[in-house]
Design a protein around this motif. Structure first.
Motif: not given
Length: 629
Positions: A447-454, A485-486
């Motif tokens: 989730i954090e990785t995705a949010k870091a991308k906006g 996580d896919a």
């Protein structure tokens, strides 16, 4: 005195009644009280239109048990019967008194609530009695009649001594049915079937505490009095107009319906329609969990305030069977099979009406108080999602109010969500990718990785969400769902730009071979990807399609292409070829150090995915302590 044979088309109707007419013997009390109610309501109607020149008064129905004499009495103060009427309605089973009454007074009787069970309903008494007597006196100025029958087609009819109008049925209870003489059993049946009958039903007496007189001492006991024990509420909430009810009245009625439920319902829907069918009722949305099988208290079906069943499948759309409350309709027969209900035209219309009313109520709540609707979403979403899956008309309506929550606690309708993410989450092929998590804690790093991308990440955690995503993907244009996580985030939403790998093709080939040899777990597939150097060196993902099919299979579905339990766990080990640790692993010459590096890195990836358990977790902790010495 007259004797004769009951006019039926078979030699003996009673074995037929016992075997085929009613599946449950306890129904007899419901039928006899329905008849008594019917007779009383007819009396009320005739006095109202001036046809009967008598006082209606405040009639009750009384049930009395005589344990010693093995008799059960049901006494009403209704219109009673003349000798001719007893012959017609009791001896000639083919007639139905209520049907004829309704035909005669069709226009004025429409709203009088007549149940219409005279005829075969009376004969259900022989399921529990070896002999039945009727003592009845009509409101007309005619002599009282005594009728008795011992369960054969033979009957005896003679004059009776009865001064007041109405009918008394006396059941001589058979030896195999003496349970129906017990106070507890009678009370149970009256509460189950007749709790909301429109005429007060008395069963024995009860002690009522009165207020203390003025000046009484604190230690003085409060005075008491014996009063009729009325077991029913003749005017339940659903028989009243919504304008006459306050929010507390609905909550109070909910407690009356479900005395063992301690949580308040979230909201209610009052049903009231008289064309093209008659239906009233109140449905409640309880606080629901994600457990689809948890359903203790169900919707109760009534016919003119007579309890019929709490198995309402076929009448109520399947997705709404998780609700609670009451539906009352004279257009649904009392004793019917499920297949009959499913084929019946009126029942289909009722089902469609209820679906529409629920959708309209949801839409109204959403528009009028969105904040409150959002606060209740997690408690009602399972019903809405189930409805969107199973009913196309509901799906179309729900599109306006169904919510999609994010991991940060924001709520969007589908239209709002599309507008919010279309610029950032549209891939190089023009498809909008909706990212979601099913567990905020377990998928935190993704989730954090995705949010870091906006990117926005939804939180979709109901057990049927996989099925709903399939439906949304097929009904909406250019959208797809992907769990965070896919795959690696850059692969989930592929943009035009591609990273260049720091490793040569030969180095990549060597790296992949060594990793595949080091990883003994065959459920992992090694994939080399060129990503940012600050992205994780090792990431474990679950292919969206296979994981979703497996989850859908567990809740019934998945296209039927796999047998239950036949789909293995499948994971991708995404290796970032641009990460320094990967280069170090490739350049390490010592076999022992290389093994430690791969094991530690892989275990860290497993730990992030929640896959490190048991002995593997113990070994990882032990190895980690050794590394920090």
């Amino acid at each position: 005195m007259a004797t004769g044979k009951i006019n039926v088309s078979v030699d003996n109707i009673f074995p037929l009644i016992k075997k085929f007419l009613y599946s449950d013997h306890e129904i007899f009390l419901r039928e006899l009280i329905s008849n008594a109610t019917d007779a009383t309501l007819k009396m009320k109607h005739l006095t109202t239109i001036g046809e009967a020149k008598v006082e209606y008064g405040n009639p009750i129905i009384e049930v009395k048990a005589d344990k010693e004499g093995k008799k059960l009495h049901i006494i009403d103060q209704g219109l009673g019967m003349t000798e001719e009427e007893v012959k017609k309605y009791i001896n000639e089973v083919a007639f139905s008194g209520a049907e004829e009454f309704l035909n005669k007074y069709e226009d004025s009787a429409k709203d009088s609530g007549i149940i219409g069970h005279f005829g075969l309903g009376f004969y259900s008494a022989f399921m529990v009695a070896h002999k039945v007597e009727i003592i009845t006196k009509s409101f007309k100025d005619e002599p009282a009649v005594h009728w008795s029958c011992d369960g054969s087609p033979e009957f005896i009819m003679e004059p009776a001594e009865k001064e007041t109008r109405g009918t008394e049925i006396i059941l001589h209870i058979a030896d195999d049915s003496t349970e129906f003489l017990e106070d507890g059993k009678i009370n149970e049946l009256l509460t189950k079937y007749n709790k909301f009958m429109p005429i007060p039903i008395k069963f024995g007496m009860k002690t009522e505490t009165l207020p203390k007189p003025e000046g009484a001492k604190e230690e003085d006991p409060a005075p008491t009095q014996e009063v009729d024990n009325i077991i029913n509420n003749p005017n339940p909430a659903w028989t009243k107009q919504p304008a006459d009810l306050k929010p507390e009245d609905y909550k109070s009625f909910y407690r009356e319906l479900y005395p063992m439920q301690f949580e308040e319902p979230l909201f209610h829907i009052h049903l009231n329609v008289d064309y093209p069918f008659n239906l009233t009722g109140i449905l409640y949305f309880p606080k629901l969990s994600n457990d689809l099988n948890q359903q203790k208290d169900r919707i109760q079906l009534y016919q003119n305030q007579v309890f019929v069943t709490d198995n309402v499948e076929g009448i109520v759309p399947e997705f709404l069977t998780m609700l609670r409350g009451v539906i009352d309709s004279p257009d649904i027969p009392l004793n019917v099979s499920r297949s009959y209900l499913q084929a019946d035209g009126a029942v289909k219309k009722i089902s469609s009406y209820i679906t529409r009313k629920v959708a309209d109520k949801m839409n109204s709540l959403f528009k009028n108080d969105r904040a409150e609707f959002e606060a209740k979403w997690n408690d009602i979403k399972i019903v809405i999602e189930y409805g969107m899956l199973s009913e196309d008309k509901f799906f179309d309506k729900a599109d306006k109010f169904a919510l999609y929550p994010t991991v940060d606690g924001s709520y969007f309708t589908f239209e709002e969500l599309q507008e919010k993410i279309k610029d950032t989450q549209t891939d190089k092929d023009g498809k909008t990718v909706i990212l979601y998590a099913s567990d905020k804690e377990a998928q935190h790093s993704y989730i954090e990785t995705a949010k870091a991308k906006g990117y926005e990440v939804l939180l979709l955690d109901s057990p049927i969400i996989g099925h709903l995503m399939q439906k949304l993907e097929s009904s909406k244009e250019n959208i797809s769902f992907a769990r965070v996580d896919a795959d690696h985030i850059d692969k989930l939403i592929q943009k035009e730009e591609t990273q260049i790998s720091k490793l040569s093709e030969e180095e990549k080939e060597t790296l992949k071979k060594e990793l595949e040899e080091a990883i003994t777990d065959k459920s992992f597939t090694v994939q080399l990807e060129a990503m940012d150097s600050d992205s994780s060196p090792f990431t474990i993902t679950e292919p969206e399609f296979m994981r979703r099919m497996k989850e859908m299979q567990q809740t019934g579905g998945g296209g039927g292409m796999f047998g239950m339990g036949s789909m293995p766990d499948m994971y991708n080990l995404i290796v970032n070829t641009n990460h320094p640790l990967v280069s170090e692993f490739l350049n390490t010459k010592t076999a022992k150090k290389k093994e430690r590096l791969i094991n530690q890195s892989l275990d860290l990836a497993k730990l992030s995915k929640g896959l490190l358990k048991g002995k593997a977790l113990t070994d990882f902790i032990k190895r980690s302590y050794e590394m920090v010495k």
